[in-house]
Design a protein around this motif. Structure first.
Motif, PDB file in Angstrom:
ATOM      1  N   ASP A  27       0.804  -1.229   0.000  1.00  0.00           N
ATOM      2  CA  ASP A  27       0.000   0.000   0.000  1.00  0.00           C
ATOM      3  C   ASP A  27       0.834   1.275   0.000  1.00  0.00           C
ATOM      4  O   ASP A  27       0.302   2.372   0.134  1.00  0.00           O
ATOM      5  CB  ASP A  27      -0.924   0.001   1.235  1.00  0.00           C
ATOM      6  N   TYR A  28       2.154   1.138  -0.086  1.00  0.00           N
ATOM      7  CA  TYR A  28       3.045   2.312  -0.106  1.00  0.00           C
ATOM      8  C   TYR A  28       4.283   1.957  -0.908  1.00  0.00           C
ATOM      9  O   TYR A  28       4.532   0.779  -1.208  1.00  0.00           O
ATOM     10  CB  TYR A  28       3.428   2.734   1.328  1.00  0.00           C
ATOM     11  N   ASP A  29       5.043   2.994  -1.279  1.00  0.00           N
ATOM     12  CA  ASP A  29       6.289   2.794  -2.033  1.00  0.00           C
ATOM     13  C   ASP A  29       7.470   3.166  -1.152  1.00  0.00           C
ATOM     14  O   ASP A  29       7.481   4.248  -0.560  1.00  0.00           O
ATOM     15  CB  ASP A  29       6.330   3.708  -3.268  1.00  0.00           C
ATOM     16  N   VAL A  30       8.458   2.292  -1.082  1.00  0.00           N
ATOM     17  CA  VAL A  30       9.662   2.598  -0.306  1.00  0.00           C
ATOM     18  C   VAL A  30      10.629   3.339  -1.231  1.00  0.00           C
ATOM     19  O   VAL A  30      11.165   2.764  -2.170  1.00  0.00           O
ATOM     20  CB  VAL A  30      10.292   1.307   0.263  1.00  0.00           C
ATOM     21  N   VAL A  31      10.799   4.643  -0.969  1.00  0.00           N
ATOM     22  CA  VAL A  31      11.573   5.483  -1.903  1.00  0.00           C
ATOM     23  C   VAL A  31      13.030   5.655  -1.464  1.00  0.00           C
ATOM     24  O   VAL A  31      13.865   6.064  -2.266  1.00  0.00           O
ATOM     25  CB  VAL A  31      10.913   6.863  -2.099  1.00  0.00           C
ATOM     26  N   LEU A  32      13.320   5.356  -0.182  1.00  0.00           N
ATOM     27  CA  LEU A  32      14.693   5.530   0.295  1.00  0.00           C
ATOM     28  C   LEU A  32      14.917   4.746   1.580  1.00  0.00           C
ATOM     29  O   LEU A  32      14.045   4.714   2.446  1.00  0.00           O
ATOM     30  CB  LEU A  32      14.972   7.023   0.572  1.00  0.00           C
ATOM     31  N   ILE A  33      16.100   4.116   1.670  1.00  0.00           N
ATOM     32  CA  ILE A  33      16.559   3.549   2.949  1.00  0.00           C
ATOM     33  C   ILE A  33      17.761   4.391   3.355  1.00  0.00           C
ATOM     34  O   ILE A  33      18.747   4.477   2.609  1.00  0.00           O
ATOM     35  CB  ILE A  33      17.013   2.072   2.802  1.00  0.00           C
ATOM     36  N   ALA A  34      17.673   5.030   4.525  1.00  0.00           N
ATOM     37  CA  ALA A  34      18.759   5.908   4.971  1.00  0.00           C
ATOM     38  C   ALA A  34      19.314   5.397   6.292  1.00  0.00           C
ATOM     39  O   ALA A  34      18.592   4.809   7.102  1.00  0.00           O
ATOM     40  CB  ALA A  34      18.248   7.339   5.136  1.00  0.00           C
ATOM     41  N   GLU A 146       1.792  10.011  19.969  1.00  0.00           N
ATOM     42  CA  GLU A 146       0.553   9.235  19.847  1.00  0.00           C
ATOM     43  C   GLU A 146       0.828   7.792  19.398  1.00  0.00           C
ATOM     44  O   GLU A 146       1.533   7.558  18.421  1.00  0.00           O
ATOM     45  CB  GLU A 146      -0.354   9.915  18.803  1.00  0.00           C
ATOM     46  N   VAL A 147       0.238   6.849  20.125  1.00  0.00           N
ATOM     47  CA  VAL A 147       0.381   5.435  19.760  1.00  0.00           C
ATOM     48  C   VAL A 147      -0.657   5.101  18.680  1.00  0.00           C
ATOM     49  O   VAL A 147      -1.855   5.343  18.847  1.00  0.00           O
ATOM     50  CB  VAL A 147       0.200   4.536  21.006  1.00  0.00           C
ATOM     51  N   LEU A 148      -0.180   4.552  17.569  1.00  0.00           N
ATOM     52  CA  LEU A 148      -1.070   4.230  16.448  1.00  0.00           C
ATOM     53  C   LEU A 148      -1.525   2.776  16.484  1.00  0.00           C
ATOM     54  O   LEU A 148      -2.555   2.434  15.904  1.00  0.00           O
ATOM     55  CB  LEU A 148      -0.348   4.495  15.122  1.00  0.00           C
ATOM     56  N   GLY A 149      -0.741   1.924  17.132  1.00  0.00           N
ATOM     57  CA  GLY A 149      -1.134   0.520  17.206  1.00  0.00           C
ATOM     58  C   GLY A 149      -0.171  -0.264  18.073  1.00  0.00           C
ATOM     59  O   GLY A 149       0.996   0.123  18.216  1.00  0.00           O
ATOM     60  N   GLN A 150      -0.681  -1.349  18.659  1.00  0.00           N
ATOM     61  CA  GLN A 150       0.159  -2.183  19.528  1.00  0.00           C
ATOM     62  C   GLN A 150      -0.147  -3.663  19.291  1.00  0.00           C
ATOM     63  O   GLN A 150      -1.238  -4.001  18.837  1.00  0.00           O
ATOM     64  CB  GLN A 150      -0.112  -1.864  21.007  1.00  0.00           C
ATOM     65  N   HIS A 173       7.314  -7.352  13.201  1.00  0.00           N
ATOM     66  CA  HIS A 173       7.333  -7.523  11.742  1.00  0.00           C
ATOM     67  C   HIS A 173       5.927  -7.641  11.152  1.00  0.00           C
ATOM     68  O   HIS A 173       5.744  -7.415   9.958  1.00  0.00           O
ATOM     69  CB  HIS A 173       8.170  -8.755  11.374  1.00  0.00           C
ATOM     70  N   GLN A 174       4.971  -8.025  11.977  1.00  0.00           N
ATOM     71  CA  GLN A 174       3.571  -8.042  11.528  1.00  0.00           C
ATOM     72  C   GLN A 174       2.926  -6.677  11.740  1.00  0.00           C
ATOM     73  O   GLN A 174       2.199  -6.174  10.891  1.00  0.00           O
ATOM     74  CB  GLN A 174       2.773  -9.085  12.334  1.00  0.00           C
ATOM     75  N   LEU A 175       3.196  -6.099  12.920  1.00  0.00           N
ATOM     76  CA  LEU A 175       2.489  -4.861  13.303  1.00  0.00           C
ATOM     77  C   LEU A 175       2.896  -3.656  12.448  1.00  0.00           C
ATOM     78  O   LEU A 175       2.025  -2.893  11.991  1.00  0.00           O
ATOM     79  CB  LEU A 175       2.783  -4.549  14.780  1.00  0.00           C
ATOM     80  N   TYR A 176       4.197  -3.479  12.230  1.00  0.00           N
ATOM     81  CA  TYR A 176       4.655  -2.219  11.620  1.00  0.00           C
ATOM     82  C   TYR A 176       4.120  -2.030  10.192  1.00  0.00           C
ATOM     83  O   TYR A 176       3.549  -0.974   9.877  1.00  0.00           O
ATOM     84  CB  TYR A 176       6.189  -2.156  11.671  1.00  0.00           C
ATOM     85  N   GLU A 182      -2.036   1.482   7.144  1.00  0.00           N
ATOM     86  CA  GLU A 182      -3.220   2.252   7.568  1.00  0.00           C
ATOM     87  C   GLU A 182      -2.899   3.737   7.620  1.00  0.00           C
ATOM     88  O   GLU A 182      -3.706   4.579   7.241  1.00  0.00           O
ATOM     89  CB  GLU A 182      -3.684   1.781   8.965  1.00  0.00           C
ATOM     90  N   PHE A 183      -1.694   4.061   8.077  1.00  0.00           N
ATOM     91  CA  PHE A 183      -1.299   5.464   8.263  1.00  0.00           C
ATOM     92  C   PHE A 183      -1.268   6.216   6.931  1.00  0.00           C
ATOM     93  O   PHE A 183      -1.723   7.356   6.853  1.00  0.00           O
ATOM     94  CB  PHE A 183       0.084   5.516   8.928  1.00  0.00           C
ATOM     95  N   VAL A 184      -0.738   5.591   5.895  1.00  0.00           N
ATOM     96  CA  VAL A 184      -0.537   6.329   4.631  1.00  0.00           C
ATOM     97  C   VAL A 184      -1.858   6.644   3.911  1.00  0.00           C
ATOM     98  O   VAL A 184      -1.855   7.466   2.988  1.00  0.00           O
ATOM     99  CB  VAL A 184       0.436   5.584   3.668  1.00  0.00           C
ATOM    100  N   VAL A 185      -2.947   6.009   4.320  1.00  0.00           N
ATOM    101  CA  VAL A 185      -4.238   6.339   3.679  1.00  0.00           C
ATOM    102  C   VAL A 185      -5.175   7.070   4.625  1.00  0.00           C
ATOM    103  O   VAL A 185      -6.312   7.374   4.259  1.00  0.00           O
ATOM    104  CB  VAL A 185      -4.965   5.063   3.150  1.00  0.00           C
TER     105      VAL A 185
END
Ligand code: GRF
Length: 186
Positions: A27-34, A146-150, A173-176, A182-185
């Protein structure tokens, strides 16, 4: 207005959460690993897969200058969301201000419990029966946005910080990827 679906991931080490985010990037594009560690294992993994990478050693560079150059790299790749994944540097207030509300982090405890380091050791020492991990918004205060999910992970009799870390990491690895999706939409 930046596109939140353009995700940059910041790492310092092995990058197992980064790998999970890349492998579940439906659901998102990974544009950079820094990374602030040019020899981070995760960086090699990312480069091998043809992802854009950026690294700058922080030694000898002031915090403001470092964060300005990091921010420039993020802008060059038109990042809209920044996912910290084992990024072992506290970001400067001006960086947080510039990217406010668009920086996420994964933390290996059920926040607000155990901000900072050695979370598994502290949870076991406290006699807790449940631990877990949290994805939260990054603010100037460490691990306090703010906590978005646990996700909860039971602490078993005989658990050591290492054995608990392994199970919590699997939950991370499942949660993130789920929370980032969910966050990006939203
Ligand atoms: C994870 O435990 C994460 O919760 C914490 O740092 C660790 C990073 O591990 N913020 P990895 O580099 O993603 O394997």
């Amino acid at each position: 207005m930046r596109d939140p679906k353009r995700v940059a991931i910041l790492i310092s080490g092995r990058g197992s959460n980064m790998r999970a985010l890349v492998e579940q990037a439906d659901d998102y594009d990974v544009v950079l690993i820094a990374s602030n560690k040019p020899d981070a294992d995760g960086l090699r993994w990312a480069a091998d897969r043809g992802l854009n990478t950026w690294a700058l050693e922080s030694k000898g560079v002031s915090k403001e200058e470092y964060d300005r150059r990091l921010s420039d790299a993020l802008e060059e790749h038109d990042a809209g969301t920044i996912a910290l994944a084992g990024f072992m540097r506290i970001l400067s207030p001006s960086f947080v201000e510039k990217w406010r509300g668009r920086i996420l982090n994964i933390h290996p405890s059920l926040l607000p419990k155990y901000r900072g380091l050695e979370t598994h050791q502290r949870a076991i020492a406290a006699g807790d029966t449940i631990s877990g991990c949290s994805v939260h918004i990054v603010t100037e205060e460490l691990d306090a946005g703010e906590v978005l999910g646990q996700a909860e992970v039971p602490i078993e009799a005989g658990d050591t910080p290492d054995s608990l870390e392994r199970r919590v990491l699997a939950a991370e690895h499942q949660l993130y990827p789920k929370i980032l999706s969910e966050f990006v939409v939203r």
